[in-house]
Structures are given as C-alpha cells and as structure tokens.
Design an enzyme around this catalytic site. Structure first.
Site, PDB file in Angstrom:
ATOM      1  N   VAL A 133       0.801  -1.042   0.079  1.00 25.49           N
ATOM      2  CA  VAL A 133      -0.041  -0.124   0.121  1.00 25.49           C
ATOM      3  C   VAL A 133       0.722   1.118   0.008  1.00 25.49           C
ATOM      4  O   VAL A 133       1.713   1.304   0.714  1.00 25.49           O
ATOM      5  CB  VAL A 133      -1.206  -0.038   1.158  1.00 25.49           C
ATOM      6  N   ASP A 134       0.630   2.333  -0.970  1.00 29.17           N
ATOM      7  CA  ASP A 134       1.460   3.179  -0.874  1.00 29.17           C
ATOM      8  C   ASP A 134       0.457   4.661  -0.509  1.00 29.17           C
ATOM      9  O   ASP A 134      -0.621   4.431   0.137  1.00 29.17           O
ATOM     10  CB  ASP A 134       1.954   3.634  -2.641  1.00 29.17           C
ATOM     11  N   SER A 135       1.086   5.528  -0.519  1.00 27.85           N
ATOM     12  CA  SER A 135       0.442   6.791  -0.042  1.00 27.85           C
ATOM     13  C   SER A 135      -1.068   7.071  -0.781  1.00 27.85           C
ATOM     14  O   SER A 135      -1.912   7.449   0.092  1.00 27.85           O
ATOM     15  CB  SER A 135       1.404   8.093  -0.044  1.00 27.85           C
TER      16      SER A 135
END
Length: 82
Positions: free
Chosen positions: A37-39
C-alpha cells in the site's frame, strides 16, 4: 454486527484497495510490507473506512495504522461492533 463480521468488513475493504484476495489477509498483515500500500492507496483506504463506518480518522491516528490489526483495534475504539 459481531466482532468477526467487523473484522471481515475491514479485511474486505483492505483487500479491495490492495487488490488482493481476502484470504491472504490476517490481522498481522502489514499494509506496506505485505500489501504494498502506497500513500495514494492509503488515502483511498482511509476514505473507504471512513465511509463504511461513518467516522473521521485523524491524520495522526492514520499515520500509526501499519497492520490490519491496527485498523481493527483503532476502529473498535470508536465503532463498537455489537
């Protein structure tokens, strides 16, 4: 809603955002390390959780949510499963 249903709702949302199967997610699953999960995805996840449970998550709280279990424990404190 009982505790298991509460957890399953959260896992379903996390799986949808991470584009993975719910069966691969446990309470120990790390959002970044295990699911990538990225920003941008984290922001989508927060919005979906807020919508699902009709709550507002503070930026400070959100920054401390690393695992699915962290999410469950935090939301459990503000949304009581029945």
């Amino acid at each position: 809603m009982n505790r298991r249903e509460f957890e399953e709702r959260i896992i379903r949302i996390v799986a949808g955002v991470a584009r993975t199967d719910t069966g691969t997610i446990t309470l120990d699953t790390d959002l970044i390390t295990d699911l990538g999960v990225d920003s941008a995805s984290a922001l989508v996840l927060l919005v979906e959780l807020e919508d699902e449970f009709d709550v507002t998550l503070s930026d400070r709280a959100a920054a401390n949510l690393r695992t699915v279990g962290d999410i469950v424990r935090y939301l459990d404190g503000i949304v009581k499963p029945q």
